[in-house]
Scaffold this motif. Structure first.
Motif, mmCIF file in Angstrom:
data_model
loop_
_atom_site.group_PDB
_atom_site.id
_atom_site.type_symbol
_atom_site.label_atom_id
_atom_site.label_comp_id
_atom_site.label_asym_id
_atom_site.label_seq_id
_atom_site.Cartn_x
_atom_site.Cartn_y
_atom_site.Cartn_z
ATOM 1 N N ARG A 27 16.216 7.896 78.205
ATOM 2 C CA ARG A 27 16.090 9.440 78.561
ATOM 3 C C ARG A 27 15.316 10.065 77.342
ATOM 4 N NH1 ARG A 27 17.721 13.199 82.586
ATOM 5 N NH2 ARG A 27 17.772 15.324 81.868
ATOM 6 N N ALA A 28 15.677 9.838 76.086
ATOM 7 C CA ALA A 28 15.197 10.315 74.776
ATOM 8 C C ALA A 28 13.655 9.840 74.810
ATOM 9 C CB ALA A 28 16.175 9.954 73.701
ATOM 10 N N LYS A 29 13.395 8.725 74.982
ATOM 11 C CA LYS A 29 12.008 8.394 74.951
ATOM 12 C C LYS A 29 11.132 9.154 75.727
ATOM 13 C CE LYS A 29 11.110 4.637 77.239
ATOM 14 N NZ LYS A 29 10.294 4.804 78.428
ATOM 15 N N ASP A 30 11.571 9.363 77.126
ATOM 16 C CA ASP A 30 10.656 10.207 78.037
ATOM 17 C C ASP A 30 10.626 11.563 77.369
ATOM 18 O OD1 ASP A 30 10.622 7.958 79.611
ATOM 19 O OD2 ASP A 30 12.167 8.897 80.999
ATOM 20 N N ALA A 31 11.806 12.192 76.765
ATOM 21 C CA ALA A 31 11.725 13.674 76.368
ATOM 22 C C ALA A 31 10.686 13.567 75.154
ATOM 23 C CB ALA A 31 13.034 14.074 75.885
ATOM 24 N N LEU A 32 10.975 12.702 74.177
ATOM 25 C CA LEU A 32 10.041 12.888 73.086
ATOM 26 C C LEU A 32 8.680 12.881 73.370
ATOM 27 C CD1 LEU A 32 10.156 12.453 70.057
ATOM 28 C CD2 LEU A 32 10.028 9.807 70.298
ATOM 29 N N PHE A 33 8.053 11.904 74.318
ATOM 30 C CA PHE A 33 6.518 12.030 74.729
ATOM 31 C C PHE A 33 6.291 13.482 75.293
ATOM 32 C CE2 PHE A 33 6.693 7.397 73.794
ATOM 33 C CZ PHE A 33 5.745 7.367 73.004
ATOM 34 N N GLU A 34 7.380 13.845 75.956
ATOM 35 C CA GLU A 34 7.042 15.282 76.713
ATOM 36 C C GLU A 34 6.897 16.181 75.424
ATOM 37 O OE1 GLU A 34 8.471 18.148 80.308
ATOM 38 O OE2 GLU A 34 8.646 15.949 80.353
ATOM 39 N N LEU A 35 7.846 16.065 74.522
ATOM 40 C CA LEU A 35 7.775 16.987 73.551
ATOM 41 C C LEU A 35 6.500 16.939 72.427
ATOM 42 C CD1 LEU A 35 9.338 19.241 71.683
ATOM 43 C CD2 LEU A 35 10.550 17.200 70.558
ATOM 44 N N ILE A 36 6.108 16.042 72.507
ATOM 45 C CA ILE A 36 4.916 15.323 71.512
ATOM 46 C C ILE A 36 3.778 16.320 72.162
ATOM 47 C CG2 ILE A 36 2.951 13.574 70.765
ATOM 48 C CD1 ILE A 36 5.508 11.951 70.412
ATOM 49 N N ASN A 37 3.638 15.811 73.575
ATOM 50 C CA ASN A 37 2.433 16.432 74.281
ATOM 51 C C ASN A 37 2.659 18.248 74.563
ATOM 52 O OD1 ASN A 37 1.174 14.142 74.416
ATOM 53 N ND2 ASN A 37 2.607 13.472 76.042
ATOM 54 N N SER A 38 3.849 18.681 74.555
ATOM 55 C CA SER A 38 3.973 20.268 74.927
ATOM 56 C C SER A 38 4.191 21.150 73.926
ATOM 57 C CB SER A 38 5.130 20.229 76.022
ATOM 58 O OG SER A 38 6.501 20.344 75.260
ATOM 59 N N ASN A 39 4.771 20.515 72.912
ATOM 60 C CA ASN A 39 5.193 21.468 71.512
ATOM 61 C C ASN A 39 6.106 22.526 72.197
ATOM 62 O OD1 ASN A 39 5.201 22.364 68.971
ATOM 63 N ND2 ASN A 39 3.251 23.292 69.134
ATOM 64 N N ASN A 83 -1.611 6.634 69.851
ATOM 65 C CA ASN A 83 -2.580 7.621 70.005
ATOM 66 C C ASN A 83 -2.860 8.469 68.771
ATOM 67 O OD1 ASN A 83 -2.634 7.056 72.644
ATOM 68 N ND2 ASN A 83 -0.826 7.998 73.340
ATOM 69 N N SER A 84 -2.486 9.835 69.073
ATOM 70 C CA SER A 84 -2.677 10.900 67.597
ATOM 71 C C SER A 84 -1.391 10.759 66.909
ATOM 72 C CB SER A 84 -3.273 11.965 67.961
ATOM 73 O OG SER A 84 -2.590 12.652 68.952
#
Length: 181
Positions: A155-167, A51-52
């Protein structure tokens, strides 16, 4: 553009060692998402786009990770950097998130701090500690430890994508941080 950096050392000698959990998480992500590989020798690493977001595995060895991070950051004008790394101050199974701060003696972080500043987000994956730190971080996980590690990486994978999207690292930290599995 967001740059996600998985720290580790290249080569078969270091594959699957404790110091390479950053590489392991990026590899897990690449297995599960469509990506574009970007080839450019000046980046001194393996670079992928999802994605970006850019995902980097520096080929500079741990102690010189900052060279690779700076090259990609400057070329793509990345607004955010998220670094995934092992943390000997956290027990195996722990997962923590942090914005900025000291390197805590981690040579990969020291290198990034030197070339890019310390103002980046961190995904800290606990590997535990032993008396001989250098030997310990370059050792491989045993079978029981791999079971724990797989859960933490997922768990870190899920968190990372949420972090990328939420800041919002504070929200991610409260939602995904684990003391020990």
């Amino acid at each position: 553009m967001i740059l996600v950096v998985g720290l580790g050392n290249i080569g078969d000698t270091y594959k699957d060692t404790r110091h390479n959990v950053g590489f392991m998480l990026v590899d897990l992500i690449l297995k599960n998402y469509n990506f574009l590989q970007i080839t450019n020798a000046k980046f001194k690493g393996e670079l992928y786009k999802i994605n970006s977001s850019l995902f980097l595995k520096p080929n500079t060895y741990m102690n010189h990770s900052g060279l690779s991070v700076k090259a990609v950051k400057d070329f793509y004008k990345c607004q955010r950097i998220i670094v995934i790394h092992d943390d000997i101050d956290l027990k195996l199974g722990a997962l923590k998130f942090k914005k900025a701060g000291s390197s805590g003696g981690h040579n990969g972080l020291k290198s990034i701090d030197e070339y890019c500043s310390n103002d980046y987000e961190r995904v800290r994956i606990g590997i535990g500690r032993s008396n001989n730190i250098k030997e310990f971080v370059l050792s491989k996980f045993n079978e029981d430890e791999k079971i724990i590690l797989d859960k933490v990486l997922d768990r870190a994978k899920d968190a990372l994508f949420e972090l990328i999207n939420s800041n919002d690292i504070t929200h991610i930290a409260s939602k995904y941080s684990l003391k020990v599995l």
